[in-house]
Write a protein that holds these residues in place. Structure first.
Motif, mmCIF file in Angstrom:
data_model
loop_
_atom_site.group_PDB
_atom_site.id
_atom_site.type_symbol
_atom_site.label_atom_id
_atom_site.label_comp_id
_atom_site.label_asym_id
_atom_site.label_seq_id
_atom_site.Cartn_x
_atom_site.Cartn_y
_atom_site.Cartn_z
ATOM 1 N N ARG A 1 0.854 -1.168 0.080
ATOM 2 C CA ARG A 1 -0.300 0.098 0.373
ATOM 3 C C ARG A 1 0.554 1.362 0.107
ATOM 4 N N MET A 2 2.560 1.106 0.393
ATOM 5 C CA MET A 2 3.158 2.281 0.413
ATOM 6 C C MET A 2 3.733 2.539 -0.929
ATOM 7 N N PHE A 3 3.269 1.950 -2.274
ATOM 8 C CA PHE A 3 4.234 1.796 -3.258
ATOM 9 C C PHE A 3 4.925 3.500 -4.007
ATOM 10 N N ILE B 1 18.878 7.193 14.773
ATOM 11 C CA ILE B 1 18.174 7.155 16.578
ATOM 12 C C ILE B 1 17.419 7.768 16.465
ATOM 13 N N PRO B 2 16.812 8.501 16.269
ATOM 14 C CA PRO B 2 14.898 8.698 16.452
ATOM 15 C C PRO B 2 14.428 7.701 15.879
ATOM 16 N N LEU B 3 14.313 6.944 14.830
ATOM 17 C CA LEU B 3 13.676 6.643 13.926
ATOM 18 C C LEU B 3 14.283 4.490 14.536
ATOM 19 N N GLN C 1 6.675 -1.779 9.648
ATOM 20 C CA GLN C 1 5.688 -0.727 10.960
ATOM 21 C C GLN C 1 5.196 -0.134 10.299
ATOM 22 N N SER C 2 4.747 0.330 9.216
ATOM 23 C CA SER C 2 3.773 1.786 9.086
ATOM 24 C C SER C 2 2.540 1.915 9.241
ATOM 25 N N ARG C 3 1.909 0.721 9.781
ATOM 26 C CA ARG C 3 0.794 0.996 9.954
ATOM 27 C C ARG C 3 0.100 1.225 11.546
ATOM 28 N N SER C 4 1.716 1.532 12.111
ATOM 29 C CA SER C 4 1.350 2.120 13.548
ATOM 30 C C SER C 4 1.892 3.309 13.934
ATOM 31 N N LEU C 5 1.293 3.779 14.902
ATOM 32 C CA LEU C 5 2.149 5.368 15.118
ATOM 33 C C LEU C 5 3.171 5.389 14.818
ATOM 34 N N GLY C 6 4.380 4.310 15.308
ATOM 35 C CA GLY C 6 5.445 4.560 15.182
ATOM 36 C C GLY C 6 6.412 4.594 13.631
ATOM 37 N N LYS D 1 4.280 5.628 10.585
ATOM 38 C CA LYS D 1 4.200 5.979 10.188
ATOM 39 C C LYS D 1 4.529 7.750 10.163
ATOM 40 N N LEU D 2 4.568 7.839 12.483
ATOM 41 C CA LEU D 2 6.340 8.997 12.313
ATOM 42 C C LEU D 2 7.391 8.880 11.344
#
Length: 334
Positions: free
Chosen positions: A114-116, A239-241, A296-301, A303-304
């Motif tokens: 879904r992220m193409f 590091i933030p990622l 992990q793009s479905r999670s808040l982490g 997406k951010l």
């Protein structure tokens, strides 16, 4: 064989559904990118003539040992000497660009189909991807694509890493890291072993200098000489990622891509401090972090993390001396 344990098979990609029409649009988008990169003039990238020489002249290096033979990338040499039986040298290079680009795009996109659009955008704008590994460092891009295909479609990362190493020697380092994380489940021990690993590399730097990673150290060193700004940028970028995925991701530290990103960061970033040829290993780090986010793009982490990753692409384009836009100008105009 040479895959992951059954418990980790789900930690490579998301099995999500997508409308066939949307999937078709993604395919057309990826094909367009592949065509653009493979139909450009073959004299605008710095190493074009070097790569053409592989297809024009069947090079065989005499090796004094099996180790040196492996360093000379036997699968790459077998590939270049075989494909010219089907294509003319120029078309063989174009075919290589086209296939490796599509393998990268479809494999990365398979992690979350879904992220193409984001996959295409990042591939185009990231200074390590379309205008580097699939423009100038073609052999390294092919090795990476082979690894991604074997890992994401066949779920055999160790096998993929072994094959990739036979295309490009630099993949020996991801191979070692992948072997490590396939045997160790605890993040704490992955960190400890990674720190030990960088110590071993430091003590072995003289041996690496003698082997010269295929005798190309000077050509693999970063032109920027890895300044303080580079390391500040690297820490702010990655590091933030890791923290976002650990505390706000839906798979956290159990993800294969999280472990690979973490261990690669710990080993490869310090490695660049005392071995210039390690600079190009950062290309792999960029890809591993992207895959960690997509998974992990479905999670808040996730997406951010994706927004943060793209933010740094924009920063690179406008605040640093990026050649992405000018390189794309050359590609399109040619």
């Amino acid at each position: 064989m040479l895959g992951l344990s059954k418990n980790n098979l789900g930690n490579l990609r998301l099995d999500v559904k997508i409308h066939p029409l949307v999937s078709f649009i993604g395919i057309i988008l990826f094909l367009t990118i592949g065509i653009l990169l493979s139909t450009r003039n073959l004299d605008i990238a710095k190493d074009d003539h070097n790569y053409l020489s592989y297809f024009y002249y069947r090079k065989f290096e005499e090796a004094d040992s099996f180790l040196i033979y492996l360093i000379e990338e036997p699968l790459w040499r077998l590939y270049t000497t075989s494909i010219v039986a089907v294509f003319k040298p120029e078309n063989a290079l174009r075919f290589t660009l086209f296939i490796s680009t599509l393998m990268f795009l479809f494999s990365v996109n398979r992690v979350n189909v879904r992220m193409f659009i984001f996959v295409a955008l990042i591939f185009i704008l990231h200074s390590h991807f379309a205008t580097q590994m699939y423009f100038n460092q073609i052999r390294q891009g092919l090795a990476l694509s082979v690894f991604l295909f074997c890992t994401i479609y066949n779920r055999k990362p160790l096998l993929g890493a072994v094959i990739a190493t036979l295309f490009h020697t630099s993949f020996i380092f991801p191979l070692i890291i992948i072997f490590l994380i396939s045997k160790v489940n605890s993040v704490k021990w992955i960190i400890i072993y990674s720190i030990i690993g960088i110590g071993i590399l430091y003590l072995s730097v003289n041996v690496l200098g003698q082997l010269d990673i295929g005798r190309r150290t000077n050509s693999y060193s970063f032109e920027s000489k890895l300044s303080v700004n580079f390391y500040i940028s690297i820490f702010l970028r990655y590091i933030p990622l890791l923290f976002l995925m650990k505390f706000y991701g839906d798979k956290g530290t159990s993800s294969f891509w999280y472990k690979l990103s973490l261990s690669s960061f710990i080993i490869i970033v310090p490695f660049t401090l005392f071995y210039l040829a390690a600079g190009r290993l950062m290309y792999y780090v960029s890809v591993f972090f992207l895959l960690m986010i997509l998974e992990q793009s479905r999670s808040l982490g996730g997406k951010l993390g994706l927004l943060y990753y793209i933010l740094f692409l924009i920063v690179d384009l406008f605040l640093f001396e990026s050649t992405v836009i000018s390189d794309w100008g050359l590609i399109i105009s040619s």
